[in-house]
Design a protein around this motif. Structure first.
Motif, PDB file in Angstrom:
ATOM      1  N   ASP A 112       0.830  -1.203   0.000  1.00  0.00           N
ATOM      2  CA  ASP A 112       0.000   0.000   0.000  1.00  0.00           C
ATOM      3  C   ASP A 112       0.866   1.255   0.000  1.00  0.00           C
ATOM      4  O   ASP A 112       1.954   1.285   0.579  1.00  0.00           O
ATOM      5  CB  ASP A 112      -0.912   0.004   1.228  1.00  0.00           C
ATOM      6  CG  ASP A 112      -2.032   1.028   1.097  1.00  0.00           C
ATOM      7  OD1 ASP A 112      -2.229   1.562  -0.011  1.00  0.00           O
ATOM      8  OD2 ASP A 112      -2.714   1.285   2.107  1.00  0.00           O
ATOM      9  N   ASN A 113       0.355   2.303  -0.669  1.00  0.00           N
ATOM     10  CA  ASN A 113       1.016   3.615  -0.749  1.00  0.00           C
ATOM     11  C   ASN A 113       2.461   3.501  -1.235  1.00  0.00           C
ATOM     12  O   ASN A 113       3.380   4.110  -0.661  1.00  0.00           O
ATOM     13  CB  ASN A 113       0.960   4.326   0.611  1.00  0.00           C
ATOM     14  CG  ASN A 113      -0.427   4.872   0.910  1.00  0.00           C
ATOM     15  OD1 ASN A 113      -1.180   5.201   0.007  1.00  0.00           O
ATOM     16  ND2 ASN A 113      -0.774   4.931   2.178  1.00  0.00           N
ATOM     17  N   LEU A 114       2.644   2.735  -2.269  1.00  0.00           N
ATOM     18  CA  LEU A 114       3.984   2.585  -2.849  1.00  0.00           C
ATOM     19  C   LEU A 114       4.350   3.839  -3.635  1.00  0.00           C
ATOM     20  O   LEU A 114       3.579   4.285  -4.492  1.00  0.00           O
ATOM     21  CB  LEU A 114       4.002   1.374  -3.789  1.00  0.00           C
ATOM     22  CG  LEU A 114       5.344   1.061  -4.458  1.00  0.00           C
ATOM     23  CD1 LEU A 114       6.284   0.414  -3.443  1.00  0.00           C
ATOM     24  CD2 LEU A 114       5.142   0.139  -5.660  1.00  0.00           C
ATOM     25  N   PRO A 115       5.522   4.443  -3.385  1.00  0.00           N
ATOM     26  CA  PRO A 115       5.954   5.567  -4.227  1.00  0.00           C
ATOM     27  C   PRO A 115       6.038   5.127  -5.684  1.00  0.00           C
ATOM     28  O   PRO A 115       6.537   4.030  -5.987  1.00  0.00           O
ATOM     29  CB  PRO A 115       7.339   5.921  -3.665  1.00  0.00           C
ATOM     30  CG  PRO A 115       7.303   5.432  -2.252  1.00  0.00           C
ATOM     31  CD  PRO A 115       6.450   4.191  -2.279  1.00  0.00           C
ATOM     32  N   LEU A 116       5.559   5.957  -6.575  1.00  0.00           N
ATOM     33  CA  LEU A 116       5.503   5.578  -7.987  1.00  0.00           C
ATOM     34  C   LEU A 116       6.877   5.206  -8.539  1.00  0.00           C
ATOM     35  O   LEU A 116       7.012   4.324  -9.390  1.00  0.00           O
ATOM     36  CB  LEU A 116       4.899   6.717  -8.802  1.00  0.00           C
ATOM     37  CG  LEU A 116       4.506   6.407 -10.251  1.00  0.00           C
ATOM     38  CD1 LEU A 116       3.544   5.236 -10.316  1.00  0.00           C
ATOM     39  CD2 LEU A 116       3.882   7.629 -10.902  1.00  0.00           C
ATOM     40  N   ALA A 117       7.924   5.834  -8.014  1.00  0.00           N
ATOM     41  CA  ALA A 117       9.277   5.555  -8.505  1.00  0.00           C
ATOM     42  C   ALA A 117       9.713   4.126  -8.208  1.00  0.00           C
ATOM     43  O   ALA A 117      10.635   3.611  -8.849  1.00  0.00           O
ATOM     44  CB  ALA A 117      10.264   6.541  -7.869  1.00  0.00           C
ATOM     45  N   LEU A 118       9.061   3.470  -7.242  1.00  0.00           N
ATOM     46  CA  LEU A 118       9.445   2.108  -6.865  1.00  0.00           C
ATOM     47  C   LEU A 118       8.605   1.040  -7.563  1.00  0.00           C
ATOM     48  O   LEU A 118       8.804  -0.151  -7.330  1.00  0.00           O
ATOM     49  CB  LEU A 118       9.331   1.930  -5.353  1.00  0.00           C
ATOM     50  CG  LEU A 118      10.216   2.841  -4.493  1.00  0.00           C
ATOM     51  CD1 LEU A 118      10.001   2.547  -3.012  1.00  0.00           C
ATOM     52  CD2 LEU A 118      11.681   2.660  -4.864  1.00  0.00           C
ATOM     53  N   LEU A 119       7.664   1.464  -8.399  1.00  0.00           N
ATOM     54  CA  LEU A 119       6.776   0.498  -9.042  1.00  0.00           C
ATOM     55  C   LEU A 119       7.551  -0.482  -9.922  1.00  0.00           C
ATOM     56  O   LEU A 119       7.322  -1.696  -9.876  1.00  0.00           O
ATOM     57  CB  LEU A 119       5.717   1.224  -9.874  1.00  0.00           C
ATOM     58  CG  LEU A 119       4.686   0.340 -10.587  1.00  0.00           C
ATOM     59  CD1 LEU A 119       3.904  -0.499  -9.588  1.00  0.00           C
ATOM     60  CD2 LEU A 119       3.740   1.193 -11.421  1.00  0.00           C
TER      61      LEU A 119
END
Length: 312
Positions: A36-43
């Protein structure tokens, strides 16, 4: 060609207060790996990370919304398109929507501030967030409007959409509730826990809930507890395969006590764990867990025990 379960990636987003946390909890119960609430850069790093040796591959659900670091809906849609073009992932998007008036009611009821209106009315944040999220809403394959949904309704909807294909296990929901606040809708089986001794009348236990160890121990110490609850568990373990054989799609099992905070909560929690151990996949919700304790709802306190040496 059918893609394997480990290739499935579900992005879960939507308006704040529309039910994302509930949806992710159900997916976790269904065996999905949830972030949950993963920073987009870590996707990308999450997508490319291989399963650890010895671990079964699982589908992945990622919660991303306006609070996530680096969240930009247009950029997210662009990245999803790129990932689909590579053919390596079955990527879908679930968007949870809700009417503004209902969202305002939910924020008022929970006394939470809207994440996009920390110093303004919730209505302002809801309007800003809806405008920002519109491109993602249009893109999503799955849009669920939770305006008229209870938590239980949303759980059933998520199970119906995202349980494994070919799995004919009924959608199984366990619910605790208080009789004093009304019977739950759509319950298939209702078990009345009011025969167990009531922690409400113990001043030290009254503020707690059936999820607290001291409250659970108090309920479990009732002489009738172990025999009767074990019999209920045996009954359910016998009934569920029959419901499955009959093709029943949904089974909701409700446990009630007077206020819905102590006895029913503990028993529902225990039965859920028993069913999971037996291989079933129930979701659990507590309808009245956050309600304030009220003596007027609980009826009469039990008669006081006579003091030692006193008259009977």
């Amino acid at each position: 060609m059918t893609q394997s379960a480990d290739s499935r990636l579900l992005l879960v987003s939507g308006l704040s207060g529309a039910g994302k946390s509930t949806a992710l909890k159900v997916l976790e119960d269904l065996g999905w790996e949830v972030v949950d609430n993963l920073p987009l850069a870590l996707l990308d790093a999450l997508i490319d990370a291989p399963a650890q040796r010895g671990e079964a591959a699982r589908p992945v659900a990622v919660g991303i919304d306006s609070r996530s670091r680096g969240f930009r809906p247009a950029l997210l849609v662009k990245r999803i398109k790129e990932l689909r073009d590579t053919g390596g992932r079955d990527i879908q998007t679930l968007f949870l929507d809700c009417a503004g008036a209902e969202l305002e009611r939910r924020f008022s009821e929970t006394r939470r501030r809207h994440p996009m209106a920390e110093d303004r009315p919730a209505a302002d944040g809801i309007a800003r967030e809806r405008e920002m999220m519109e491109s993602l809403r249009r893109w999503a394959e799955h849009v669920v409007d939770t305006t008229k949904y209870t938590s239980n309704d949303l759980q059933q909807e998520i199970r119906q959409r995202f349980a494994d294909i070919g799995d004919d296990e009924p959608v199984l929901n366990i619910l605790s509730f208080g009789f004093a606040r009304g019977l739950p809708r759509n319950a298939d089986l209702v078990f009345d826990m009011r025969y167990l001794r009531n922690p409400h009348w113990d001043a030290a236990l009254r503020p707690g809930t059936g999820l607290d160890p001291d409250v659970a121990a108090y309920v479990a110490a009732d002489p009738a507890y172990e025999t009767t609850v074990a019999q209920i568990e045996s009954l359910l373990l016998a009934l569920l395969p029959r419901y499955r054989a009959e093709g029943k799609s949904y089974v909701t099992i409700a446990f009630g006590c007077t206020g819905g905070r102590h006895r029913s909560v503990h028993v529902a929690d225990r039965v859920t764990k028993t069913l999971r151990t037996a291989g079933h996949r129930p979701t659990l919700s507590h309808r009245n867990l956050d309600s304030a304790p009220q003596d007027g709802l609980e009826g009469k306190p039990p008669p006081a025990s006579p003091a030692p040496g006193g008259s009977s």
